[in-house]
Design an enzyme around this catalytic site. Structure first.
Site, mmCIF file in Angstrom:
data_model
loop_
_atom_site.group_PDB
_atom_site.id
_atom_site.type_symbol
_atom_site.label_atom_id
_atom_site.label_comp_id
_atom_site.label_asym_id
_atom_site.label_seq_id
_atom_site.Cartn_x
_atom_site.Cartn_y
_atom_site.Cartn_z
ATOM 1 N N ASN A 160 10.969 -0.160 8.928
ATOM 2 C CA ASN A 160 11.285 -1.023 7.789
ATOM 3 C C ASN A 160 12.781 -1.186 7.559
ATOM 4 O O ASN A 160 13.215 -2.194 7.015
ATOM 5 C CB ASN A 160 10.598 -0.499 6.529
ATOM 6 C CG ASN A 160 9.149 -0.928 6.468
ATOM 7 O OD1 ASN A 160 8.820 -2.083 6.709
ATOM 8 N ND2 ASN A 160 8.261 0.006 6.168
ATOM 9 N N SER B 122 6.089 3.688 2.868
ATOM 10 C CA SER B 122 6.871 2.942 3.851
ATOM 11 C C SER B 122 8.351 2.968 3.528
ATOM 12 O O SER B 122 9.151 2.435 4.299
ATOM 13 C CB SER B 122 6.386 1.483 3.905
ATOM 14 O OG SER B 122 6.435 0.886 2.618
ATOM 15 N N HIS C 132 3.549 7.808 8.311
ATOM 16 C CA HIS C 132 3.499 6.392 7.955
ATOM 17 C C HIS C 132 2.767 5.580 9.013
ATOM 18 O O HIS C 132 3.270 5.370 10.110
ATOM 19 C CB HIS C 132 4.924 5.851 7.756
ATOM 20 C CG HIS C 132 4.967 4.401 7.408
ATOM 21 N ND1 HIS C 132 5.922 3.544 7.895
ATOM 22 C CD2 HIS C 132 4.157 3.654 6.626
ATOM 23 C CE1 HIS C 132 5.711 2.329 7.429
ATOM 24 N NE2 HIS C 132 4.633 2.375 6.657
ATOM 25 N N GLU D 2 4.989 6.661 12.117
ATOM 26 C CA GLU D 2 6.289 7.299 11.910
ATOM 27 C C GLU D 2 6.088 8.666 11.259
ATOM 28 O O GLU D 2 5.396 8.777 10.240
ATOM 29 C CB GLU D 2 7.179 6.442 11.003
ATOM 30 C CG GLU D 2 7.653 5.154 11.641
ATOM 31 C CD GLU D 2 8.504 4.322 10.694
ATOM 32 O OE1 GLU D 2 9.528 3.796 11.130
ATOM 33 O OE2 GLU D 2 8.116 4.191 9.507
#
Length: 273
Positions: A178, A106, A127, A139
């Protein structure tokens, strides 16, 4: 995360091998998969019997079982040194010439993982988000050395194979989600740490006042405070922005083993812990 990725792959009709570190971890992985698939079957969410889907998943403890895999997704602890060592092993083990070597990290730059292999053009970030069977977003994170063919094959596997929705990010710590989410969570932790408001009121404010499905402190507990801290540290190392620095309270809670839902206690208490 690994169990979730295995489940959605098997539900898509794929033959799946899961490698766990120990026999005990393998047993727990099978238990999680059985429980999740049985719940999905009871809710009418499966295209076939849970037992039939589970039969497509082989849970083992030997990395050599990955030798013939066409897609390998690493989903281990968020520690760059541990991941680097694993990618070195995967590079030696996986013999399929065009295999995708992917990381579910992440926050860790994909370049750091690709360059320790002899095929960085085949290494990419894929991800997923937790819980994997429920959340649709994935992702895709190609490094500077990832080939366009690898990126397109990864996109096809995610979207056409698994039925997920893919977005693409540059290879920067935190990627898209994130890089936006972690500073938000850290801000909520600092607010709580300062005594500005209770955890319940901070979360209630965002749920009722901003239509968020879950408050930031409850979300941190779901993500895992150790993972939240690791992503924050990766972001801070890359960008050196104060908003990415892990607050002292977060560091102390991780040191104390208060990791959120998975440990039974974080900003909230779970399961009578």
């Amino acid at each position: 995360m690994g169990s979730g990725i295995a489940e959605v792959s098997a539900r898509a009709g794929l033959d799946v091998v899961v490698v766990e570190a120990t026999d005990e971890a393998a047993k727990e992985s099978v238990g999680r998969l059985e429980s999740s698939l049985q719940r999905a079957e009871q809710r009418g969410k499966l295209d076939g019997p849970a037992a039939e889907i589970l039969a497509r998943i082989d849970v083992v403890t030997d990395l050599d079982a990955l030798a013939d895999r066409e897609v390998v997704v690493e989903a281990i602890v968020e520690d760059v040194n541990v991941k680097v060592e694993l990618f070195k092993k995967l590079d030696a083990i996986v013999t399929a010439p065009n295999a995708l070597l992917a990381s579910n990290t992440s926050s860790i730059p994909i370049m750091k993982l690709g360059v320790v292999t002899a095929r960085p053009q085949q290494v990419i970030g894929i991800h997923f988000f937790n819980p994997v069977p429920v959340l649709q977003l994935v992702e895709l994170v190609p490094s500077l050395l990832t080939s366009p063919d690898t990126t397109e094959r990864a996109r096809a596997w995610v979207q056409d194979g698994l039925g997920k929705k893919a977005i693409e990010s540059q290879d920067r710590a935190g990627f898209v989600v994130n890089a936006l989410l972690i500073p938000f969570i850290l801000s909520a932790i600092r607010m709580y740490e300062s005594g500005f408001a209770s955890a319940e009121d901070i979360d209630r404010g965002l749920v009722l006042g901003a239509a968020h499905p879950q408050g930031p402190l409850a979300l941190a507990d779901l993500i895992g405070l150790d993972t939240t801290k690791a992503v924050a540290e990766s972001l801070y190392e890359e960008f050196k922005e104060p908003l990415y620095a892990a607050p002292p309270l977060l560091r102390r809670m991780v040191d104390a083993g208060l990791l959120g839902r998975k440990s039974g206690r974080g900003f909230y208490t779970y399961g009578g812990a």
